[in-house]
Scaffold this active site. Structure first.
Site, short mmCIF file in Angstrom:
data_model
loop_
_atom_site.label_atom_id
_atom_site.label_comp_id
_atom_site.label_asym_id
_atom_site.label_seq_id
_atom_site.Cartn_x
_atom_site.Cartn_y
_atom_site.Cartn_z
CG HIS A 78 2.45 16.65 55.43
ND1 HIS A 78 1.96 15.66 54.60
CD2 HIS A 78 2.38 17.80 54.73
CE1 HIS A 78 1.60 16.20 53.43
NE2 HIS A 78 1.85 17.50 53.50
CG ASN A 150 0.42 15.56 48.80
OD1 ASN A 150 1.11 15.37 49.80
ND2 ASN A 150 -0.22 16.69 48.59
#
Length: 567
Positions: A78, A150
């Site tokens: 990320h 997510n």
């Protein structure tokens, strides 16, 4: 008597984060880092007009040495992200299921959200085909609640020890230093050896694999949590965040025409225009008994990150909504340094036995302590905003801005600290775990293909199927090992013969007839015809095969209180 500092009208005696964040450049004075006014930022002291620099020039030395340290380690995953601030409001009370104060109707709290891609580096493209992170920091009156979600309801794995291995296949090759945009061999090698990844592969390689900006995607907890009410009753739950803007996606062909910062630009300027993006907060709930029955009758495991809960059977219930209405003033301070931690929960929300979640409860705060520092929660963007003075016995460490003064750093009877009674009975919420230690590795079974098959046959239309085949075969074109492609097509064949046949035509590689004749190095093969192929990596000694494959074991919820769930 020395003058009292607070009586002096000398301006900003104490640096305040909010005041500093909103101050205009025109209202500031240039100083060194220790606060001494300095006439010009470009000056340097030299030994004569053409001589060497002087070590005594603190301004220059401090400037350069700070510049050398301006970057903190980027996130291992990320790394590329965007974010903004906003607010959450509970529109429909959840008090029947949770004692959490934030779930009372009408309750609000400020939030910060960070969206991200998963595998790429900090300078990678926003339109990569990749899952998206969807992390939310709810600053409730009972402390921070972080939801690390997510944009996909499933993931590539369900065994926590696989996570570092999988992520390594998303990074640069240690020999060539190439990503799988140029060499996809290791990417497909991992997937072809860990077929439980197939559900996420179907999502990733489908239309939703490249969202058209962060505003136009949903978020999912993926993991299973518990909600606990004031009676001590609890249910399993998953959180869903449904985009009020709808879902939009970008085709593989069109992705190359977009800016590398497409999602960043879209989010920032939509907020600048006053088009504040919003999401509905919804939950699914499953009682303890339903969880056992769901596994026993339908082979859906509520602890399995590769499975979803059927929405017709367990419908979504709206709880609240949130909006993003404020862009950050400083990206580094408010987005690069923001941290999210799934173990940051508030009373009324508890973790389940979901093994990947359990692993993340440790992993996330551990990486924050390394990346940002041991006192990362003292940074303004991470600090809780609660209506009481916080205290604990954590002291010192790097950058301890708030070190709790002269208060005792132990449980003192001389200067006692206050406590609040626990309002969740953890003995009843988590007290059913018992048994012998096992060395657990999941195995692939027929039920693992039910969700992927439903996507191919019922969710994708014909155009979506064609795009899916094009996306997969195009990515496989960079895979240098045809055996890997043969194995992966064999896995796709368990989803659909039609899908496998189309991929064979598109790749020119004849795949295996299925997985019954394969051995995997990453997972046990519960579908193997030959028992010698069943164990992962050819293991022969002391291999455990659990009958429930990690699912809820009948009887383990006995005697635990379960509320009546509203329809």
């Amino acid at each position: 008597m020395a003058p009292h500092a607070e009586s002096q009208e000398t301006g900003n005696l104490y640096r305040d984060y909010v005041e500093d964040r909103n101050a205009k450049a025109q209202d500031t004075l240039y100083t060194t880092s220790n606060g001494a006014p300095y006439p010009h930022p470009y000056e340097a002291q030299r030994a004569g007009e053409n001589g060497p620099l002087l070590l005594q020039d603190f301004h220059l030395i401090d400037l350069i040495s700070h510049f050398d340290r301006e970057r903190i380690p980027e996130r291992v995953v990320h790394a590329k992200g965007s974010g903004a601030h906003g607010f959450y409001k509970t529109t429909n009370s959840l008090e029947d299921l949770s004692v959490a104060d934030i779930f009372k109707e009408g309750k609000e709290c400020p939030i910060t959200i960070r969206f991200s891609t998963v595998g790429g580096e900090s300078g990678s493209h926003d339109c990569a085909r990749d899952p998206r992170g969807f992390s939310i920091k709810f600053r409730t009156e009972e402390g921070n609640w972080d939801m690390v979600a997510n944009n996909t309801p499933v993931f590539f794995l369900r065994d926590p020890a696989k996570f570092p291995h999988f992520i390594h296949t998303q990074k640069r090759n240690p020999a060539t230093n190439l990503t799988h945009a140029d060499d996809s061999t290791v990417f497909w090698d991992y997937l072809s050896q860990n077929p439980e990844s197939i559900h996420q592969v179907m999502v990733l390689m489908g239309d939703r694999g490249i969202p058209d900006g962060y505003r136009f995607m949903n978020g999912y907890s993926g993991h299973t949590f518990k909600l606990v009410n004031k009676k001590g009753e609890w249910v399993y739950t998953q959180f869903h965040y449904k985009s009020k803007q709808g879902i939009k996606w970008i085709s593989q062909a069109d992705s190359a025409s977009k800016s590398p910062d497409h999602s960043q630009k879209d989010l920032f300027f939509s907020i600048e225009r006053g088009e504040f993006p919003g999401w509905d907060v919804m939950i699914q709930t499953v009682t303890a008994k339903e969880a056992e029955d769901l596994w026993a009758k339908e082979k859906i495991n509520v602890f399995d990150l590769t499975h979803v809960w059927p929405q017709k059977q367990f419908p979504l219930r709206k709880v609240g909504e949130f909006f993003l209405n404020e862009n950050v003033q400083n990206y580094f301070a408010e987005i690069e340094q923001v941290t999210f931690n799934p173990s940051h929960l508030v009373p009324g929300i508890e973790p389940s036995a979901d093994p990947v979640l359990q692993s993340r409860l440790f992993s996330y705060p551990d990486t924050h302590r390394h990346r940002v520092g041991t006192n990362y929660q003292q940074l303004p963007v991470n600090a809780p905003r609660v209506p009481y003075r916080m205290a604990n016995f954590q002291r010192a460490g790097n950058m301890a801005f708030y070190n709790q003064g002269s208060r005792p750093n132990y449980l003192s009877s001389i200067e006692p600290i206050s406590f609040r009674e626990r309002n969740v009975n953890l003995d009843k919420t988590h007290g059913h775990f018992q048994g012998e230690a096992v060395s657990f590795l999941s195995e692939i079974r027929p039920e693992d293909f039910n969700g992927p098959r439903a996507l191919w046959e019922k969710v994708f239309d014909e155009d979506a199927r064609e795009r899916f085949v094009g996306n997969v075969s195009g990515h496989m074109a960079n895979c240098s090992d045809k055996e890997i492609i043969k194995r992966q097509i064999g896995i796709f064949r368990e989803v659909s013969e039609d899908l496998a046949s189309r991929l064979e035509k598109a790749t020119g590689v004849k795949g295996y007839p299925g997985i019954s004749g394969l051995r995997f190095n990453g997972t046990h093969n519960g579908m193997a015809k030959d028992e010698s192929l069943r164990n992962a990596n050819g293991m022969t000694q002391n291999v455990s095969h659990l009958g429930n494959n990690g699912g809820p074991t009948p009887g383990t919820h006995k005697g635990l209180a379960t509320p009546k769930v509203a329809a």
